[in-house]
Design a protein around this motif. Structure first.
Motif, PDB file in Angstrom:
ATOM      1  N   ALA A  63      59.037  39.055  40.145  1.00  0.00           N
ATOM      2  CA  ALA A  63      58.650  40.409  38.706  1.00  0.00           C
ATOM      3  C   ALA A  63      58.275  40.305  37.880  1.00  0.00           C
ATOM      4  O   ALA A  63      58.026  40.582  36.890  1.00  0.00           O
ATOM      5  CB  ALA A  63      60.055  41.071  39.555  1.00  0.00           C
ATOM      6  N   ALA A  64      59.394  38.930  37.432  1.00  0.00           N
ATOM      7  CA  ALA A  64      59.375  38.254  36.328  1.00  0.00           C
ATOM      8  C   ALA A  64      57.986  37.825  35.499  1.00  0.00           C
ATOM      9  O   ALA A  64      57.126  38.178  34.185  1.00  0.00           O
ATOM     10  CB  ALA A  64      60.175  37.429  35.909  1.00  0.00           C
ATOM     11  N   GLU A  65      57.651  37.519  36.534  1.00  0.00           N
ATOM     12  CA  GLU A  65      56.208  36.753  36.355  1.00  0.00           C
ATOM     13  C   GLU A  65      54.752  38.033  35.812  1.00  0.00           C
ATOM     14  O   GLU A  65      54.404  38.089  34.842  1.00  0.00           O
ATOM     15  CB  GLU A  65      55.874  36.097  37.179  1.00  0.00           C
ATOM     16  CG  GLU A  65      54.197  35.324  36.970  1.00  0.00           C
ATOM     17  CD  GLU A  65      54.341  33.858  36.547  1.00  0.00           C
ATOM     18  OE1 GLU A  65      52.880  34.146  35.164  1.00  0.00           O
ATOM     19  OE2 GLU A  65      55.294  33.740  35.199  1.00  0.00           O
ATOM     20  N   PHE A  66      54.919  39.608  36.958  1.00  0.00           N
ATOM     21  CA  PHE A  66      53.910  40.198  36.529  1.00  0.00           C
ATOM     22  C   PHE A  66      54.697  40.988  35.133  1.00  0.00           C
ATOM     23  O   PHE A  66      53.544  41.458  34.642  1.00  0.00           O
ATOM     24  CB  PHE A  66      54.314  41.544  37.365  1.00  0.00           C
ATOM     25  CG  PHE A  66      53.728  42.351  37.641  1.00  0.00           C
ATOM     26  CD1 PHE A  66      51.617  42.022  37.591  1.00  0.00           C
ATOM     27  CD2 PHE A  66      53.858  43.906  37.413  1.00  0.00           C
ATOM     28  CE1 PHE A  66      51.039  42.699  38.232  1.00  0.00           C
ATOM     29  CE2 PHE A  66      53.229  44.830  37.465  1.00  0.00           C
ATOM     30  CZ  PHE A  66      51.768  44.278  37.487  1.00  0.00           C
ATOM     31  N   PHE A  67      55.562  41.398  34.786  1.00  0.00           N
ATOM     32  CA  PHE A  67      56.197  42.081  34.022  1.00  0.00           C
ATOM     33  C   PHE A  67      55.769  41.442  32.850  1.00  0.00           C
ATOM     34  O   PHE A  67      54.987  41.768  31.318  1.00  0.00           O
ATOM     35  CB  PHE A  67      57.510  42.182  33.944  1.00  0.00           C
ATOM     36  CG  PHE A  67      58.373  42.622  32.493  1.00  0.00           C
ATOM     37  CD1 PHE A  67      58.547  42.445  31.489  1.00  0.00           C
ATOM     38  CD2 PHE A  67      58.909  44.122  32.719  1.00  0.00           C
ATOM     39  CE1 PHE A  67      58.818  43.169  30.365  1.00  0.00           C
ATOM     40  CE2 PHE A  67      59.158  45.030  31.995  1.00  0.00           C
ATOM     41  CZ  PHE A  67      59.771  44.788  31.055  1.00  0.00           C
ATOM     42  N   THR A 114      61.130  71.641  32.975  1.00  0.00           N
ATOM     43  CA  THR A 114      61.181  70.876  32.825  1.00  0.00           C
ATOM     44  C   THR A 114      62.957  70.441  33.886  1.00  0.00           C
ATOM     45  O   THR A 114      63.794  70.987  33.655  1.00  0.00           O
ATOM     46  CB  THR A 114      61.622  70.189  31.622  1.00  0.00           C
ATOM     47  OG1 THR A 114      63.254  70.865  31.108  1.00  0.00           O
ATOM     48  CG2 THR A 114      60.658  70.483  30.328  1.00  0.00           C
ATOM     49  N   GLU A 115      62.574  69.856  34.604  1.00  0.00           N
ATOM     50  CA  GLU A 115      63.516  69.267  35.153  1.00  0.00           C
ATOM     51  C   GLU A 115      63.331  67.680  35.859  1.00  0.00           C
ATOM     52  O   GLU A 115      62.436  66.482  35.671  1.00  0.00           O
ATOM     53  CB  GLU A 115      63.069  69.587  37.098  1.00  0.00           C
ATOM     54  CG  GLU A 115      64.246  68.686  38.575  1.00  0.00           C
ATOM     55  CD  GLU A 115      63.805  69.631  39.295  1.00  0.00           C
ATOM     56  OE1 GLU A 115      64.587  68.750  40.066  1.00  0.00           O
ATOM     57  OE2 GLU A 115      62.798  70.083  39.647  1.00  0.00           O
ATOM     58  N   LEU A 116      64.500  66.853  35.387  1.00  0.00           N
ATOM     59  CA  LEU A 116      64.704  65.626  35.595  1.00  0.00           C
ATOM     60  C   LEU A 116      64.750  64.564  37.244  1.00  0.00           C
ATOM     61  O   LEU A 116      65.996  65.621  37.328  1.00  0.00           O
ATOM     62  CB  LEU A 116      66.347  64.855  34.977  1.00  0.00           C
ATOM     63  CG  LEU A 116      66.332  63.694  34.394  1.00  0.00           C
ATOM     64  CD1 LEU A 116      65.401  63.221  33.453  1.00  0.00           C
ATOM     65  CD2 LEU A 116      68.290  63.331  34.370  1.00  0.00           C
ATOM     66  N   VAL A 117      64.316  64.258  37.311  1.00  0.00           N
ATOM     67  CA  VAL A 117      64.343  63.925  38.903  1.00  0.00           C
ATOM     68  C   VAL A 117      64.222  62.022  38.503  1.00  0.00           C
ATOM     69  O   VAL A 117      63.629  61.238  37.611  1.00  0.00           O
ATOM     70  CB  VAL A 117      62.330  63.622  39.737  1.00  0.00           C
ATOM     71  CG1 VAL A 117      62.481  65.524  39.318  1.00  0.00           C
ATOM     72  CG2 VAL A 117      60.910  63.400  38.660  1.00  0.00           C
ATOM     73  N   GLU A 118      64.386  61.934  39.688  1.00  0.00           N
ATOM     74  CA  GLU A 118      64.499  59.861  39.499  1.00  0.00           C
ATOM     75  C   GLU A 118      63.398  60.050  40.914  1.00  0.00           C
ATOM     76  O   GLU A 118      63.262  60.344  42.132  1.00  0.00           O
ATOM     77  CB  GLU A 118      65.685  59.818  40.660  1.00  0.00           C
ATOM     78  CG  GLU A 118      66.234  58.578  40.017  1.00  0.00           C
ATOM     79  CD  GLU A 118      67.804  58.556  40.394  1.00  0.00           C
ATOM     80  OE1 GLU A 118      68.704  57.654  40.294  1.00  0.00           O
ATOM     81  OE2 GLU A 118      68.284  58.224  41.722  1.00  0.00           O
ATOM     82  N   ALA A 119      62.979  58.552  41.159  1.00  0.00           N
ATOM     83  CA  ALA A 119      62.752  57.593  41.805  1.00  0.00           C
ATOM     84  C   ALA A 119      63.039  56.209  41.577  1.00  0.00           C
ATOM     85  O   ALA A 119      63.544  56.152  40.767  1.00  0.00           O
ATOM     86  CB  ALA A 119      61.047  58.196  41.694  1.00  0.00           C
ATOM     87  N   GLU A 120      62.859  55.731  43.137  1.00  0.00           N
ATOM     88  CA  GLU A 120      62.633  54.618  43.399  1.00  0.00           C
ATOM     89  C   GLU A 120      61.350  53.665  43.326  1.00  0.00           C
ATOM     90  O   GLU A 120      60.697  53.992  43.778  1.00  0.00           O
ATOM     91  CB  GLU A 120      63.440  53.910  44.233  1.00  0.00           C
ATOM     92  CG  GLU A 120      64.179  51.788  44.505  1.00  0.00           C
ATOM     93  CD  GLU A 120      64.760  52.343  45.747  1.00  0.00           C
ATOM     94  OE1 GLU A 120      65.927  52.112  45.405  1.00  0.00           O
ATOM     95  OE2 GLU A 120      64.581  51.993  46.821  1.00  0.00           O
ATOM     96  N   ALA A 121      61.207  52.375  42.855  1.00  0.00           N
ATOM     97  CA  ALA A 121      60.105  51.559  41.762  1.00  0.00           C
ATOM     98  C   ALA A 121      60.125  49.868  42.633  1.00  0.00           C
ATOM     99  O   ALA A 121      61.085  49.554  42.532  1.00  0.00           O
ATOM    100  CB  ALA A 121      59.665  51.666  41.163  1.00  0.00           C
ATOM    101  N   SER A 122      58.719  49.780  43.200  1.00  0.00           N
ATOM    102  CA  SER A 122      59.051  47.982  44.026  1.00  0.00           C
ATOM    103  C   SER A 122      58.481  47.540  42.948  1.00  0.00           C
ATOM    104  O   SER A 122      56.778  48.058  42.542  1.00  0.00           O
ATOM    105  CB  SER A 122      58.773  47.905  45.029  1.00  0.00           C
ATOM    106  OG  SER A 122      58.154  46.649  45.396  1.00  0.00           O
ATOM    107  N   TRP A 123      58.796  46.299  42.451  1.00  0.00           N
ATOM    108  CA  TRP A 123      58.366  45.502  40.897  1.00  0.00           C
ATOM    109  C   TRP A 123      57.423  44.425  41.016  1.00  0.00           C
ATOM    110  O   TRP A 123      57.414  43.672  40.248  1.00  0.00           O
ATOM    111  CB  TRP A 123      59.443  45.689  40.181  1.00  0.00           C
ATOM    112  CG  TRP A 123      59.519  47.124  38.884  1.00  0.00           C
ATOM    113  CD1 TRP A 123      59.799  48.492  39.168  1.00  0.00           C
ATOM    114  CD2 TRP A 123      59.266  46.601  37.347  1.00  0.00           C
ATOM    115  NE1 TRP A 123      59.620  48.846  38.616  1.00  0.00           N
ATOM    116  CE2 TRP A 123      59.015  48.468  37.520  1.00  0.00           C
ATOM    117  CE3 TRP A 123      58.462  46.255  36.489  1.00  0.00           C
ATOM    118  CZ2 TRP A 123      58.738  48.617  36.220  1.00  0.00           C
ATOM    119  CZ3 TRP A 123      58.168  46.763  35.913  1.00  0.00           C
ATOM    120  CH2 TRP A 123      58.010  47.679  35.251  1.00  0.00           C
TER     121      TRP A 123
END
Length: 287
Positions: free
Chosen positions: A235-239, A219-228
């Protein structure tokens, strides 16, 4: 007839949730796609391999796997008819011929024994009703030595996305933010504790996979960036339209939630989009 034992998830993904993901597939890919390359690299897909994509959704990871296995085949399996329909349509538009999509419950789907060289999954295996049984079925579907690779959600406490989910939780009756990994998913009940954080504990992941017939689990903790979204308001409307949020609103006025989300998202606005960083577990194993 398709055999399904994970009936609650089937209902969700063939209802509003699945249709929303199918209708907004590009947007969801921008949110989750940062993990694609790490996932596919971990699966060690060769050009002649037969690849199984577990919970393939709208099929992007299946198509990417098919391109790597250009002389082989990629098969995507999912519960959701709306998403599978979208997946087939996009594959046809893109001319990806060595790919096919099947509706099925991975826990009981009649895969050919040893029929695949690799299995992948992006944020789907957390929703297995019986993870040992489901992963056991995947193990039987892999040839001896075949590779399994998946990404599953980690504890989001301290991440950008965790901050936003915590802000949402204050306005959603019954909601438990994803920064609280010890809590069961609010949409699940009874003894079934499947949900976004069901595989957030690496020790539990190793226990489940070992019981299912896998070895060499890492297991490896990996990070990514997301466009919301384009900006905080978008973004708030979609959420607020996201399935779990609608479920937990329970018919309440979404206005206060939307305002709180917009405020929480504003610090993450960039010139081109709202961008959030978050963590997931990248898991590798072998049959």
């Amino acid at each position: 007839m398709v055999q399904i034992v994970n009936t609650e998830q089937a209902e969700a993904w063939n209802g509003y949730e699945g249709q929303h993901w199918a209708d907004n597939h590009e947007r969801y890919e921008s949110m989750n796609g940062g993990f694609n390359d790490r996932l596919l690299d971990a699966a060690r897909i060769g050009e002649r391999d037969r690849v199984l994509d577990i919970g393939c959704g709208n099929g992007l990871t299946t198509r990417l796997a098919a391109r790597r296995a250009r002389l082989g085949e990629a098969v995507g399996v999912d519960l959701s008819v709306p998403m599978l329909t979208r997946a087939r349509g996009i594959a046809a538009e893109e001319g990806v011929e060595n790919v096919r999509f099947e509706q099925g419950d991975v826990q009981v789907y009649p895969f050919p024994e040893g029929g695949f060289d690799a299995a992948i999954s992006r944020f789907a295996v957390m929703f297995f009703a019986d993870p040992v049984a489901a992963f056991g079925n995947v193990a039987r579907a892999l040839r001896p030595g075949g590779h399994l690779a998946f990404v599953s959600m980690a504890d989001l406490g301290g991440t950008d996305l965790g901050t936003i989910l915590a802000a949402a939780a204050e306005h959603l009756p019954g909601w438990q933010a994803a920064s609280e990994p010890d809590r069961p998913d609010p949409e699940r009940s009874g003894s079934d504790r499947s949900g976004p954080l069901s595989l957030a504990d690496p020790d539990h992941v190793r226990t489940v996979l070992t019981a299912a017939g896998f070895q060499d689990v890492t297991t490896e903790l990996v990070e990514a960036e997301a466009s919301w979204g384009r900006d905080a308001a978008d973004a708030a409307e979609f959420f607020t339209e996201w399935g779990p949020v609608r479920f937990n609103l329970g018919g309440a006025d979404p206005g206060p939630l939307r305002e709180a989300l917009e405020s929480a998202l504003r610090p993450f606005e960039r010139a081109d989009a709202v961008r959030l960083r978050w963590n997931s577990w990248l898991v590798r194993a072998a049959r």
